[in-house]
Scaffold this motif. Structure first.
Motif, PDB file in Angstrom:
ATOM      1  N   SER A 150      -3.125 -21.381 -38.659  1.00 42.12           N
ATOM      2  CA  SER A 150      -4.377 -20.610 -38.625  1.00 42.12           C
ATOM      3  C   SER A 150      -4.135 -19.314 -37.735  1.00 42.12           C
ATOM      4  N   VAL A 151      -3.369 -19.023 -36.827  1.00 40.71           N
ATOM      5  CA  VAL A 151      -3.146 -17.831 -36.262  1.00 40.71           C
ATOM      6  C   VAL A 151      -2.458 -16.776 -37.407  1.00 40.71           C
ATOM      7  N   SER A 195      -5.500 -20.681 -22.391  1.00 43.34           N
ATOM      8  CA  SER A 195      -6.036 -21.364 -23.653  1.00 43.34           C
ATOM      9  C   SER A 195      -7.237 -21.133 -24.090  1.00 43.34           C
ATOM     10  N   VAL A 196      -8.249 -21.167 -23.162  1.00 42.69           N
ATOM     11  CA  VAL A 196      -9.614 -20.773 -23.237  1.00 42.69           C
ATOM     12  C   VAL A 196      -9.806 -19.374 -24.003  1.00 42.69           C
ATOM     13  N   CYS A 197      -9.082 -18.468 -23.532  1.00 44.51           N
ATOM     14  CA  CYS A 197      -9.205 -17.024 -24.183  1.00 44.51           C
ATOM     15  C   CYS A 197      -8.356 -17.031 -25.448  1.00 44.51           C
ATOM     16  N   PHE A 198      -7.332 -17.740 -25.569  1.00 45.98           N
ATOM     17  CA  PHE A 198      -6.803 -17.866 -26.808  1.00 45.98           C
ATOM     18  C   PHE A 198      -7.628 -18.449 -27.831  1.00 45.98           C
ATOM     19  N   MET A 230     -11.704 -10.190 -21.231  1.00 43.06           N
ATOM     20  CA  MET A 230     -10.892 -11.480 -21.360  1.00 43.06           C
ATOM     21  C   MET A 230      -9.481 -11.004 -21.618  1.00 43.06           C
ATOM     22  N   ALA A 231      -9.208  -9.938 -22.507  1.00 44.99           N
ATOM     23  CA  ALA A 231      -8.052  -9.372 -22.602  1.00 44.99           C
ATOM     24  C   ALA A 231      -7.270  -8.967 -21.436  1.00 44.99           C
ATOM     25  N   VAL A 261     -14.683  -4.911 -32.552  1.00 49.85           N
ATOM     26  CA  VAL A 261     -14.508  -6.223 -31.980  1.00 49.85           C
ATOM     27  C   VAL A 261     -13.541  -7.019 -32.344  1.00 49.85           C
ATOM     28  N   ILE A 262     -13.058  -6.722 -33.655  1.00 53.11           N
ATOM     29  CA  ILE A 262     -11.731  -7.460 -34.185  1.00 53.11           C
ATOM     30  C   ILE A 262     -10.684  -6.773 -33.468  1.00 53.11           C
ATOM     31  N   GLN A 263     -10.705  -5.507 -33.073  1.00 53.20           N
ATOM     32  CA  GLN A 263      -9.576  -4.793 -32.410  1.00 53.20           C
ATOM     33  C   GLN A 263      -9.578  -5.275 -30.950  1.00 53.20           C
ATOM     34  N   ALA A 264     -10.501  -5.593 -30.307  1.00 57.54           N
ATOM     35  CA  ALA A 264     -10.535  -6.202 -28.829  1.00 57.54           C
ATOM     36  C   ALA A 264     -10.190  -7.601 -28.881  1.00 57.54           C
ATOM     37  N   ALA A 265     -10.363  -8.413 -30.045  1.00 59.72           N
ATOM     38  CA  ALA A 265      -9.939  -9.722 -30.071  1.00 59.72           C
ATOM     39  C   ALA A 265      -8.416  -9.596 -30.434  1.00 59.72           C
ATOM     40  N   LEU A 266      -8.018  -8.805 -31.201  1.00 61.45           N
ATOM     41  CA  LEU A 266      -6.531  -8.756 -31.717  1.00 61.45           C
ATOM     42  C   LEU A 266      -5.501  -8.342 -30.282  1.00 61.45           C
ATOM     43  N   LYS A 267      -6.237  -7.687 -29.421  1.00 62.06           N
ATOM     44  CA  LYS A 267      -5.535  -6.972 -28.114  1.00 62.06           C
ATOM     45  C   LYS A 267      -5.383  -8.120 -27.290  1.00 62.06           C
ATOM     46  N   GLY A 268      -6.466  -9.061 -27.310  1.00 60.36           N
ATOM     47  CA  GLY A 268      -6.651 -10.051 -26.072  1.00 60.36           C
ATOM     48  C   GLY A 268      -5.515 -11.363 -26.788  1.00 60.36           C
TER      49      GLY A 268
END
Length: 1197
Positions: free
Chosen positions: A286-287, A233-236, A214-215, A259-266
């Motif tokens: 929230s972000v 927006s869906v990915c965000f 997704m990223a 997993v967190i690293q991948a989400a942060l990159k995305g």
């Protein structure tokens, strides 16, 4: 395997020993062919290319109905996977992208989705080739591979999906917008990526790869359109949901970090992939809350109840350490006691020598002395000095665990660091994406003021001082720099010059305290940082702080301490550190210049023994020198060179009075630009003779010189010769960047001289640079390399900068230059106006526009009018500005010389300028602003004989209508202001047929409309002044038009306070001043036919308001302000003379011969003026009496 055996074959061209026999030197010998460092000969194929080519040939030969298809594909895929195609290790690899695309497309046709093991192998090949060869795919290949991987996700078993998603993530990398037809299957409500990236997914590896995919879809390659907002927006939301979720109980911490690293990159890709707007409600909070929590991921001792949302508030929120952990707060980011015990038990590596221990003690003592003592009652007083000192300086042992445990802990520590780094990268993207004004509300969550009690809050400053990873500290500094950048308007409120009120703390004082806390923290980081890259960012962050903080509203001392601390780093080994130090000095001499504190620092004597002149890094130099050891990460200056870190070598110092006047910063910059560098770092090479400083250092030193000249010219003017020599040397070099900065330095110095000679600056003659020196200065400059720079057609930017330098010559000095030098300047500039490059043409036209103002030059109008038709907007804008200057000169000469000057000017040239300015008035606002100014001057300049000629009549009408159209337009207020001014300027021409021309009614109507309805008070002021310009009653036309003008001015006076904008309200006094002048002017020119209308107005309720405002004007109770017009007739602002002018108006009106109803109107006007004069005179007499009584009492005392 075959591939492995193939790789094991000896390759002579790759080995260290030549495979070719030696060949004696002779004419018959084969020509020499150079080889790459790897041994690859140009034109030959590498082993990787041969293997890929063989595999591609075999693969293309395979058919789907082949009996041994499965075995052959397995073998070929293994061979492709066994080779390393990375150009970092194999620079000789030259495989064409189209060959890779062809191979992958054919392979996807051969592997059915039912053969899951082959599907996995193919996906691995796709990832391997695309990732290592950095292949840019064509659209057809992209479509084929996305179709294949998406089909595999639908058909194949779940255990294959990790490899399939890995291949898909490589395929869609930066290609998200091109995959729009597949995005609904991947990112829809039932899409695979949303399912696998969900927090409910138990397979952490599958979840990580889905998030990575997704990223990569959200990633935007420069030059490509962003991903559709719907899917972004869906990915965000998916990324944010992942960041907000907690670690599942049975999940390994290491996998969770990945997993967190991948989400942060995305999340970073979402925010950076085009304009982003956060949704309503609490989305931004929230972000920020999630990112703040992850900024401290894995930090030892941090046990905090993190909020789910951050709200914009001026006070810190709930992230303080819990009460149960208060005792541990000084060591919140240090290893636990168990780790410390293990460190004490481990012998060897962790053991320090006595020298190191003593050095560490000295360093800690030095830091506690540097940190200012906090006010009494603060919790900091109870904390040891080690809490203030960065924790990475206190941790010296790398061995805290056993080998097996240490390896796992080391991996976990590295991944925790990567999470913190990724969170900071995301926060940086948020800072860049969110509007500054919105972000200011969250500053208190990331930038604290001084701790008020209890434990200090966890903020960016905590990471900068405490984090063990230099990369994480670097990221935190980058975020802080981005937040400080362009924050001047927000920080301008800060003030602590006065004592704060005890009942409450003003926001201005809180903000000032935050600035002081930033100074304190960054100073600690500056003293302690050992990584050159992070040290560079610390200094850059300080530069951003200095450039935006309002030091003129803060107590002095902050800049003095910083000045002393930063000084030794000018001689740091690392080039980037030296450049950043000069950037900081540039910010210091630029901020609110001239600042008294900086002025004192510049004039301080150059003594290296001053307190705080050396950093803790310098305290370790003595034992380094004794042992002959040098560390590139610290300041490696020898004892003999220590003085060079603060003194300016090669510049003799004159004892006594002159030494106190020398600007050591100016001398230092001159040295860095012109003198060889005495010591060279390892990266800069050794030998080859004395070399100059690297170009970045020299360029930044020239920038500092320019800033110094601009902000502190009275101090730098004594170095006229030195600055001229430095600039001449720079212009004579081959490096274009150095030449540009040399020309810029000349321009700044010339502009400083011009400012000194401007009458409004009131600089005493004794404090100016003497004209003789200025003439000599420019004579030497113009006879040197500046002339070559003007003619350097290979570098247009340098030519443009040289033109700007020519425009900064003092007019009085230009007149005393030799005739041939003057002619050279004009000739060169005229020639450059024909250059096609718009930068050069713009600069040349601008310089000519300035020369037009010189009394000795008058004949450059034709070229300016030609430039008004140029294709470039910049050129046209500069040409319009120059035409405005030219026409200003025409008015000045007309008023000083008279009709003779008007008659000497060519009618044809005047007509061309009038027509060109009229066309330019319909251009963009940048051009229109000066075009209308030129029109007003030209209409003022025209003679009666010219206006009656048929050739001028239509252009004259077009010019006035252009001004009227601009006044009525929706252009910027500056343009409309200029247009009103231009109409007033035109009305000053007595030959203008205002009484009979058809366009005069339109002109007066436009001004009447603006004076009553324009929101901008400055435009109203200028329109009112224009209405009061005509000197005779006939100019106002018939009675109806005269009455309309009177009513418009009266209405405007009545509504002069009606505004909701404070910025406009401050001009209301100036508006009333000008309107009062205009009304009295109309009364002074009124005739008998106007008495009826004037009497009715003054006798009504409207007249009551007019009387009140006119009384204030006559008493001089309201100052006119800078925007108010001085009286059209040159009337004095003294109240007694104003009353006298009204008496003259009354006498004239009483002498008018009227009949019938006009007689009644005349009586009303006369009665109004008599009452006005009587009240004002009584007030004046009372004021004078009170003043005399007060003065007599004072004399008696």
């Amino acid at each position: 395997m075959a591939a492995q055996s193939g790789l094991s074959h000896p390759a002579p061209v790759r080995g260290g020993v030549s495979a070719f026999p030696p060949v004696p030197l002779s004419a018959e010998a084969a020509p020499f062919t150079p080889m790459e460092p790897s041994g690859w000969r140009p034109g030959s194929q590498s082993e990787a290319e041969k293997l890929f080519s063989n595999c591609a040939i075999k693969l293309r030969a395979l058919r789907a109905d082949s009996v041994q298809l499965k075995e052959e594909l397995n073998l070929l895929f293994d061979q492709l996977l066994s080779e390393n195609y990375n150009r970092t290790f194999e620079p000789a690899v030259n495989i064409r992208p189209e060959d890779v695309c062809s191979l992958l497309k054919h392979a996807s046709c051969l592997v059915p989705l039912t053969q899951e093991h082959l599907v996995i192998k193919l996906c691995q090949v796709v990832h391997h080739l695309l990732n290592q060869l950095k292949v840019i795919m064509d659209e057809h290949t992209l479509d084929v591979l996305v179709n294949y991987t998406a089909g595999a996700l639908k058909v194949c078993s779940t255990w294959t999906h990790t490899d399939v998603l890995l291949a898909l993530s490589t395929v869609v990398y930066g290609n998200g917008p091109q995959c729009h037809q597949h995005l609904s299957d991947l990112l829809g409500e039932e899409g695979f990526l949303l399912q696998y990236s969900s927090p409910s997914q138990s397979n952490m590896e599958l979840r990580r790869v889905a998030l990575t995919c997704m990223a990569n879809i959200c990633l935007r390659i420069p030059g490509q359109p962003p991903l559709d907002d719907q899917y972004r927006s869906v990915c965000f939301r998916a990324f944010l949901k992942t960041l907000q979720s907690t670690k599942p109980p049975d999940t390994d911490e290491l996998f969770y970090c990945m997993v967190i690293q991948a989400a942060l990159k995305g999340l970073q890709c979402c925010l950076s992939g085009g304009k982003w707007k956060f949704g309503g409600g609490e989305e931004l909070g929230s972000v920020l809350a999630a990112l703040k929590r992850l900024m401290f991921q894995g930090a030892p001792g941090v046990i905090v109840e993190w909020p789910a949302v951050l709200y914009p508030a001026p006070l810190p929120q709930y992230e303080s350490l819990s009460a149960a952990k208060t005792a541990e707060s000084p060591k919140s980011l240090e290893p636990s006691k168990d780790a410390a015990n293990k460190k004490r038990k481990s012998k060897g590596k962790g053991k320090k020598t006595k020298t190191e221990e003593s050095r560490g003690d000295e360093r800690e003592e030095g830091d506690t002395e540097t940190v200012p003592a906090p006010p009494k009652g603060r919790a900091e007083e109870k904390q040891p000095a080690s809490f203030l000192y960065p924790s990475w300086k206190l941790n010296s042992s790398d061995s805290e665990f056993s080998d097996l445990e240490g390896n796992a802990q080391s991996k976990l520590r590295v991944n925790h660091g990567r999470v913190r780094q990724g969170a900071l990268h995301c926060l940086l993207a948020v800072v860049k994406a969110v509007e500054k004004r919105t972000l200011y509300g969250y500053w208190s969550s990331f930038i604290p003021d001084s701790p008020i009690g209890g434990s200090p809050p966890l903020t960016l400053l905590t990471i900068i001082l405490k984090d063990l990873s230099p990369k994480v500290r670097l990221c935190a500094l980058q975020v802080l720099s981005a937040m400080l950048d362009s924050s001047r308007q927000f920080l301008a409120v800060a003030e602590d010059t006065a004592s704060p009120r005890t009942s409450y703390t003003p926001f201005s004082f809180t903000l000032a305290t935050a600035i002081r806390e930033l100074h304190r923290t960054l100073s600690l980081a500056l003293l302690a940082e050992t990584s050159p890259q992070t040290l560079t960012q610390v200094i850059k962050c300080l530069a951003y702080l200095v450039a935006n903080a309002p030091y003129h509203r803060l107590r002095p001392g902050l800049l003095t301490q910083l000045w002393k601390q930063i000084r030794p780093y000018v001689r740091h080994r690392d080039v980037n550190v030296r450049v950043s130090v000069l950037t900081l000095y540039g910010a210091l001499v630029t901020t609110q210049a001239p600042l008294p504190e900086v002025q004192l620092l510049l004039q301080q004597p150059d003594h290296s023994s001053s307190t705080g002149a050396f950093t803790p890094q310098d305290s370790g130099l003595s034992w380094r020198q004794r042992d002959g050891v040098s560390s590139p990460s610290r300041t490696p200056v020898k004892h003999s060179q220590r003085s060079s870190s603060t003194h300016s070598p090669h510049i003799p110092h004159t004892p006594g009075e002159e030494d106190s006047r020398r600007l050591w910063l100016l001398q230092l910059c001159v040295t860095l630009v012109t003198q060889p560098r005495e010591d060279q770092s390892d990266s800069e090479g050794v030998g080859g003779g004395a070399a100059l400083e690297p170009p970045p250092v020299r360029l930044e030193a020239l920038q500092v010189l320019s800033h110094l000249v601009r902000g502190y010219f009275p101090l730098t003017q004594h170095y006229l010769c030195e600055i001229g020599q430095v600039s001449a040397r720079c212009l004579g070099e081959t490096d274009t960047s150095i030449q540009l900065h040399g020309a810029k330095l000349l321009e700044e110095f010339g502009s400083g001289i011009i400012q000194q000679y401007r009458a409004e600056n009131n600089v005493p003659e004794s404090s100016r640079v003497p004209i003789s020196q200025v003439v000599q200065f420019w004579s030497e400059v113009l006879s040197g390399p500046l002339n070559r720079a003007l003619q350097n057609e290979q570098h247009p930017t340098l030519q443009a900068s040289a033109c700007d330098t020519l425009s900064s010559i003092l007019p009085q000095a230009f007149a005393q230059l030799p005739d041939k030098t003057q002619l050279m300047c004009i000739t060169v500039l005229l020639g450059l106006t024909y250059i096609e490059n718009y930068l050069v043409k713009t600069a040349a036209v601008r310089a000519l526009g300035i020369y037009v103002l010189f009394p000795c030059l008058r004949e450059v109008g034709v070229l300016i009018t030609t430039a008004l038709d140029d294709r470039s907007t910049n050129v046209r804008a500069k040409a319009a500005w120059s035409l405005g200057n030219l026409t200003d000169t025409l008015i000045v000469n007309m008023e000083s010389v008279g009709v003779d000057f008007q008659e000497e000017l060519s009618d044809m040239l005047l007509l061309k300028m009038l027509q060109a300015a009229t066309r330019a008035a319909a251009d963009k606002d940048r051009v229109k602003s000066n075009a209308v100014r030129a029109l007003g001057n030209l209409l003022h300049f025209l003679r009666q004989s010219q206006m009656t000629r048929p050739a001028f009549q239509q252009p004259l009408e077009d010019a006035v209508r252009a001004l009227v159209k601009t006044v009525q337009s929706e252009a910027t207020m500056k343009v409309r202001w200029n247009a009103c001014y231009a109409l007033g300027n035109a009305f000053r021409n007595p030959a203008l047929p205002l009484d009979s021309a058809a366009w005069s009614h339109e002109a007066f109507s436009a001004l009447c409309h603006v004076v009553t309805s324009c929101k901008n008070f400055k435009v109203r002021i200028k329109s009112a002044a224009a209405l009061a310009v005509p000197a005779h009653r006939g100019c106002y036309g018939d009675t109806e038009r005269f009455t309309c003008v009177w009513c418009s001015l009266a209405t405007a006076l009545e509504n002069s306070e009606d505004t909701n904008d404070f910025l406009e309200y401050r001009y209301s006094a100036s508006l009333r001043h000008t309107l009062s002048q205009a009304l009295l002017h109309l009364l002074s020119v009124s005739q008998s036919q106007d008495m009826l209308g004037l009497g009715a107005s003054l006798a009504s309720e409207e007249g009551t308001g007019i009387r009140e405002h006119l009384m204030k004007y006559l008493r001089a109770e309201e100052g006119g302000g800078e925007e108010a017009e001085k009286d059209i007739r040159g009337e004095s602002l003294h109240p007694r003379e104003r009353i006298g002018s009204v008496e003259q108006i009354l006498i004239r009106i009483k002498g008018l011969k009227v009949e019938g109803e006009e007689e009644r109107g005349k009586e009303m006007v006369s009665h109004f003026l008599e009452d006005l004069i009587k009240i004002c005179e009584e007030t004046w007499e009372n004021t004078q009496t009170n003043r005399e009584v007060t003065e007599s009492k004072a004399d008696h005392v």
